[in-house]
Write a protein that holds these residues in place. Structure first.
Motif, PDB file in Angstrom:
ATOM      1  N   LEU A  29     102.874  18.504 -38.985  1.00  0.00           N
ATOM      2  CA  LEU A  29     102.500  18.416 -40.384  1.00  0.00           C
ATOM      3  C   LEU A  29     102.005  19.758 -40.892  1.00  0.00           C
ATOM      4  O   LEU A  29     101.319  20.495 -40.168  1.00  0.00           O
ATOM      5  CB  LEU A  29     101.397  17.362 -40.579  1.00  0.00           C
ATOM      6  CG  LEU A  29     101.710  15.931 -40.153  1.00  0.00           C
ATOM      7  CD1 LEU A  29     100.476  15.036 -40.358  1.00  0.00           C
ATOM      8  CD2 LEU A  29     102.899  15.372 -40.931  1.00  0.00           C
ATOM      9  N   VAL A  38     106.524  17.351 -43.412  1.00  0.00           N
ATOM     10  CA  VAL A  38     106.785  17.115 -42.005  1.00  0.00           C
ATOM     11  C   VAL A  38     108.103  17.794 -41.640  1.00  0.00           C
ATOM     12  O   VAL A  38     109.027  17.857 -42.449  1.00  0.00           O
ATOM     13  CB  VAL A  38     106.848  15.606 -41.690  1.00  0.00           C
ATOM     14  CG1 VAL A  38     107.973  14.909 -42.451  1.00  0.00           C
ATOM     15  CG2 VAL A  38     106.990  15.361 -40.185  1.00  0.00           C
ATOM     16  N   VAL A 131     106.279  14.428 -46.903  1.00  0.00           N
ATOM     17  CA  VAL A 131     106.077  13.203 -46.129  1.00  0.00           C
ATOM     18  C   VAL A 131     106.392  11.965 -46.956  1.00  0.00           C
ATOM     19  O   VAL A 131     107.027  11.022 -46.471  1.00  0.00           O
ATOM     20  CB  VAL A 131     104.635  13.147 -45.583  1.00  0.00           C
ATOM     21  CG1 VAL A 131     104.311  11.756 -45.041  1.00  0.00           C
ATOM     22  CG2 VAL A 131     104.450  14.185 -44.488  1.00  0.00           C
TER      23      VAL A 131
END
Length: 260
Positions: A29, A38, A131
């Motif tokens: 991350l 990500v 993400v």
């Protein structure tokens, strides 16, 4: 040197137990443009050819799990594993991989910069994805959506328990950068004035009062960031102070998360 007792018992039949493979998967991350991202790879072979997946692969017999995680990350994406790389879960549902019974050990990695990315080995492409887009908009291979969601939840929990937030920013940072980390992981809006006050107020506990000087969460560097394209006064730059080792400064909002 062989450890005492470190041998298979007489008559042990390895074939009497069902075989299974072990893999590692890495959730790395980072923050980019104020959003949580990500690193994913596009698989070049079946199963799930063409689908996006977490970097990872099979553990070799002569390496540890940590070594396998670092190797797979480097081979598939060109990224060197950051300092913060830790196991957070294991996944062993019998049908999670159509090839064979596979148990995967999942790793959480956090870094302010992933460095140069280039796909290799069995990945045809590697790139950073927001993400939120990855979880909601991509068809991820295997059970990687679940693993990614679990990793984000673990990181969000650790913001209240550890100094993980500082792993998302560089050695020097603007307070707005650190605030974005909390807002993205907690999916909550945080008041900037209260956030600044939390980081510039020493922790209120006996250990802090016993110190010769108050320990601060952030310390000013006396420098400012480069001017942005929109102009205005560049933000002040800080570095992490020692108070993070006492207790994290910000409590998670106890209200429903924002829907974004």
């Amino acid at each position: 040197m062989t450890r005492p007792g470190h041998r298979a018992p007489d008559g042990y039949d390895q074939a009497a137990f069902p075989p299974f493979a072990v893999t590692v998967d890495v959730v790395i991350l980072t923050m980019r443009d104020g959003r949580l991202h990500v690193l994913l790879v596009r698989r070049d072979a079946d199963p799930y050819a063409g689908a996006w997946a977490l970097p990872g692969g099979f553990k070799r017999p002569d390496e540890t799990l940590d070594e396998a995680a670092r190797r797979e990350l480097r081979e598939e994406t060109g990224v060197v594993a950051p300092k913060h790389l830790a196991q957070f879960g294991a996944y062993g549902d019998p049908d999670r991989d159509p090839r064979t019974n596979v148990v995967t050990v999942a790793y959480l990695a956090v870094t302010p910069e992933v460095g140069e990315i280039h796909a290799d080995t069995d990945a045809s492409e590697a790139r950073l994805w927001p993400v939120a887009d990855a979880v909601r908009g991509l068809t991820l291979a295997f059970d990687h959506r679940r693993i990614l969601s679990d990793a984000v939840d673990r990181a969000a929990d650790q913001l209240e328990q550890t100094d993980l937030a500082t792993a998302f920013v560089g050695d020097t940072f603007a307070l707005s950068e650190l605030q974005n980390v909390y807002q993205e992981l907690w999916r909550a809006d945080i008041d900037s004035a209260n956030f600044r006050r939390s980081l510039t107020t020493p922790p209120q506990n006996p250990a802090a009062f016993a110190a010769p000087e108050p320990e601060n969460y952030v310390e000013p560097t006396g420098r400012r960031a480069k001017a942005g394209r929109k102009g205005g006064r560049p933000p002040e730059l800080f570095r992490a102070g020692p108070a993070w080792q006492t207790q994290p400064p910000v409590r998670r909002p106890r209200r429903p998360p924002r829907d974004d």
